[in-house]
Enzyme design. Structure first.
Site, PDB file in Angstrom:
ATOM      1  CD  GLU A 267      -1.359  -2.340   2.093  1.00 56.06           C
ATOM      2  OE1 GLU A 267      -2.167  -3.043   2.710  1.00 56.06           O
ATOM      3  OE2 GLU A 267      -0.118  -2.537   2.094  1.00 56.06           O
ATOM      4  CB  CYS A 296      -0.355   0.761   5.205  1.00 55.74           C
ATOM      5  SG  CYS A 296       1.245   0.091   4.673  1.00 55.74           S
TER       6      CYS A 296
END
Length: 345
Positions: A267, A296
């Site tokens: 991500e 993230c």
């Protein structure tokens, strides 16, 4: 379509695989992959040496190594049947592919032993002369160690169970019935979420940390704007080459968990890729294998992404879910299960 076959010794996995070959499926046997490697190294093939060699490969390259080799050899738009799946992580790797069906074959031990005595093409069968030997070797298939065989675990919760305790003609009818039911289902057009998730899984296969081949795809207006996979920063050594970099993390409740910190998550890499090329992800959707970690999740919020789609949940997702809710980000988890991966702690 990928059909993964599980079952105990001589349950009929190769027999069913041959039936599917007649239906234009390509067959990949994870056991044959092992045998081929052992022949190259001049290792004598016995039942014990097969198990030992497979376990050594899992320790060196991760528990899903055999399935990754098989998966990476597959051609697009081709039907495959995969046999000799003996580890949960092998199963998980194959499940990451599009249109995967887990078929488990059952048969009583006595019948399976009689079949073993009749087959002559496996030198590793030579020492299994008695039913007692057969039962004892099967016990070696049991266990919870992710780096070893876990036949009793991979046989749990299959999509289809085929009982192979009668004639070959009866088995053919069961296989035909299974294909008649499942082929039309798997041939349907995927939804947008399924489509982009399958791409995220392919992106993840480029990952360089065996603990999790995790990929991410960021989408705006049904167009991919950035991708990322779990890997070390550009130019730095990878886990697959030099090993993991584990750090311990102490939580508020006093519990301690172990994490590999050598890589950047998929991500984060997708967001970094977009930033590097001056592409806005504001208002977009990010697709990933499991609920993003806390770090993230914060990046996703700051990047302006408004929707997160995860295939499965993450075992430590509580804080991510909390801040997603506070930030007004929609989180959709497609399969209500927690992702399991190697050495999870």
């Amino acid at each position: 379509m990928i059909i993964g076959l599980t079952g105990s010794y001589c349950s009929g996995k190769d027999t069913i695989a041959n039936m599917l070959i007649e239906r234009d499926f390509l067959h990949i046997s994870l056991s044959d992959l092992l045998r081929n490697e052992m022949k190259k190294k001049n290792i004598k093939i016995t039942r014990a040496s097969l198990i030992r060699f497979a376990n050594d490969l899992r320790k060196k390259f991760g528990p899903g190594v055999l399935a990754r080799v098989a998966f990476n050899s597959m051609m697009p738009n081709t039907n495959y049947v995969i046999s000799s799946i003996r580890n949960l992580f092998e199963l998980e790797v194959l499940k990451s592919g599009k249109n995967f069906i887990h078929v488990h074959i059952e048969a009583p031990a006595k019948i399976r032993f009689e079949r073993l005595l009749k087959r002559k093409d496996r030198p590793e069968d030579d020492k299994l002369k008695t039913f007692k030997d057969f039962v004892e070797y099967e016990k070696k298939e049991q266990g919870d160690d992710p780096l070893k065989q876990q036949l009793h675990i991979v046989s749990q919760n299959p999509d289809v169970i085929i009982r192979n305790d009668k004639s070959l003609d009866v088995l053919k009818k069961k296989v035909n019935k299974f294909l008649k039911k499942w082929m039309p289902v798997l041939a349907r057009r995927p939804s947008w979420d399924e489509y982009f998730m399958s791409i995220a899984m392919t992106v993840g296969s480029r990952g360089t940390c065996a603990r999790g081949k995790l990929g991410a795809v960021i989408v705006k207006d049904k167009r991919i704007v950035a991708t990322g996979y779990a890997g070390s920063p550009v130019g730095l050594p990878h886990c697959d080459d030099v090993g993991h970099e584990f750090h311990l993390r102490t939580h508020e409740d006093g519990s301690v968990t172990k994490h590999c910190v050598r890589t950047t998550h998929g991500e984060a890499n997708a967001i970094a890729q977009a930033a590097r090329h001056g592409v806005s992800v504001k208002g977009g959707t990010i697709y990933c294998k499991m609920t993003p970690c806390y770090d993230c999740a914060k990046l996703i919020i700051n990047a302006g992404i408004k929707r997160v789609v995860a295939e499965r949940d993450y075992h430590a997702s509580k804080e991510s879910k909390r801040i997603f809710k506070q930030a007004g980000i929609k989180l959709d988890i497609l399969i209500n299960e927690v992702t399991k991966y190697a050495n999870q702690k």
